[in-house]
Design an enzyme around this catalytic site. Structure first.
Site, PDB file in Angstrom:
ATOM      1  N   ARG A 124       0.792  -1.222   0.000  1.00  0.00           N
ATOM      2  CA  ARG A 124       0.000   0.000   0.000  1.00  0.00           C
ATOM      3  C   ARG A 124       0.825   1.272   0.000  1.00  0.00           C
ATOM      4  O   ARG A 124       0.548   2.197  -0.762  1.00  0.00           O
ATOM      5  CB  ARG A 124      -0.919   0.056   1.238  1.00  0.00           C
ATOM      6  N   THR A 125       1.804   1.352   0.867  1.00  0.00           N
ATOM      7  CA  THR A 125       2.492   2.637   1.030  1.00  0.00           C
ATOM      8  C   THR A 125       3.236   2.997  -0.252  1.00  0.00           C
ATOM      9  O   THR A 125       3.090   4.109  -0.781  1.00  0.00           O
ATOM     10  CB  THR A 125       3.455   2.575   2.231  1.00  0.00           C
TER      11      THR A 125
ATOM     12  N   LYS B 169      25.836  -4.594  -2.363  1.00  0.00           N
ATOM     13  CA  LYS B 169      27.311  -4.638  -2.473  1.00  0.00           C
ATOM     14  C   LYS B 169      27.968  -4.028  -1.241  1.00  0.00           C
ATOM     15  O   LYS B 169      29.189  -3.860  -1.209  1.00  0.00           O
ATOM     16  CB  LYS B 169      27.763  -3.861  -3.705  1.00  0.00           C
TER      17      LYS B 169
ATOM     18  N   ARG C 281      11.309   3.678   3.267  1.00  0.00           N
ATOM     19  CA  ARG C 281      10.952   2.723   4.334  1.00  0.00           C
ATOM     20  C   ARG C 281      12.202   1.918   4.647  1.00  0.00           C
ATOM     21  O   ARG C 281      12.916   1.470   3.740  1.00  0.00           O
ATOM     22  CB  ARG C 281       9.838   1.792   3.886  1.00  0.00           C
TER      23      ARG C 281
ATOM     24  N   HIS D 123       5.079   5.722  11.494  1.00  0.00           N
ATOM     25  CA  HIS D 123       4.579   5.612  10.115  1.00  0.00           C
ATOM     26  C   HIS D 123       3.654   6.820   9.910  1.00  0.00           C
ATOM     27  O   HIS D 123       2.424   6.684   9.866  1.00  0.00           O
ATOM     28  CB  HIS D 123       3.835   4.287   9.940  1.00  0.00           C
TER      29      HIS D 123
END
Ligand code: CP
Length: 302
Positions: free
Chosen positions: A51-52, A80, A101, A129
């Site tokens: 969703r986000t 890496k 995120r 959030h």
């Protein structure tokens, strides 16, 4: 608010959050506009999301902006050994705004200190959030007609649930009465409870979900956050603690709505989905309008 990062919901005043909600209402009426032409937004997701990430990308695409980024850090040079510092410094050169995120608490704040463009925190570990919080507030206001003086039941993983932490802090500015339902191991952290206490608001802690159903204007269900547990046995013990079904809702107030930030696992039975109380899929849709309002505000086009 132009060019400001959003890391914690506390970064916005009550009035600033309300301004975003008001603007989101305008975008709901007209979600397709060409106001981000020439802007590039980066979505950097070091943790899974449906969703986000997709609602941010939908929001930007519908406003005529361009999106770059990754949905899996293993496809980036993080694989890496590149540091978060160097990734953020580099991506800052390619865009006007970064939505990030990350599984580590505090990572978004750190990114905002090294980036040359604003950062929007799309979830940092179990911490915050804030954009989910704004869409939750939008959904509460839309369904209840107001934000002030409501009874909200938060149910499930109140310890690790970052959406709960942000929403409790935000709703502490709206004279909310809090009903906190969780297993003993997953109570709301005292650092978040402090926001309720500082405003001299009422809260009660419960272990039985049935007790709060007749009291609540909003029941905010949450998933038990398996990925945050260090001990899998502890997760197994609490994973089925709360399962809301349609029969249980017969005791609810008229107009009560069930919210959930999603994804759900089993904490809301699918037989709730067709009830008039279910609002979680519309809630996810509201995320597009709220994120349009946020991006447009931070980029200074609204
Ligand atoms: N509500 C929420 O953050 O959902 P995603 O994890 O799918 O982005």
């Amino acid at each position: 608010m132009k060019n400001r990062s959003l890391i914690s919901i506390s970064d916005f005043t009550r009035e600033e959050s309300l301004r975003i909600l008001d603007l989101a209402e305008e975008f709901e009426k007209q979600p397709t506009q060409n106001i981000l032409d020439g802007f590039v937004i980066a979505t950097l997701f070091f943790e899974p999301s449906t969703r986000t990430r997709l609602s941010f990308e939908s929001a930007v695409n519908r406003l005529g902006g361009k999106v770059i980024g990754f949905s899996d850090a293993s496809s980036s040079s993080v694989q890496k050994g590149e540091s978060l510092h160097d990734t953020i410094k580099t991506v800052s050169n390619y865009c006007d705004l970064i939505v990030m995120r990350h599984p580590r608490e505090g990572s978004a704040r750190y990114a905002s200190q090294v980036a040359s463009v604003p950062i929007i925190n799309a979830g940092d570990g179990a911490n915050q959030h804030p954009t989910q919080c704004l869409l939750d507030m939008y959904s509460i206001r839309k369904t209840q007609g107001r934000l002030d003086n409501l009874h909200i039941a938060f149910v499930g993983d109140l310890k690790y649930g970052r959406t709960v932490h942000s929403l409790v802090i935000a709703m502490s500015l709206h004279n909310t009465t809090f009903h906190l339902v969780s297993p003993a191991e997953l109570k709301l952290p005292s650092s978040v409870k402090m926001h309720i206490k500082n405003k001299n608001l009422q809260y009660r802690q419960y272990t039985d979900l049935n007790e709060v159903i007749p009291l609540a204007d909003i029941i905010y269900m949450t998933r038990i956050q398996k990925e945050r547990f260090s001990d899998p046995i502890e997760y197994e013990r609490v994973k089925n603690a709360y399962i809301l079904n349609n029969t249980m809702l017969c005791k609810a107030k008229p107009g009560m709505k069930v919210l959930h930030p999603l994804p759900r696992v089993n904490e809301i039975s699918t037989d709730v989905d067709d009830s008039s109380s279910a609002y979680y899929f519309q809630q996810a849709l509201n995320g597009v309008y709220v994120r349009q309002a946020l991006v447009a505000t931070i980029l200074g086009v609204k």
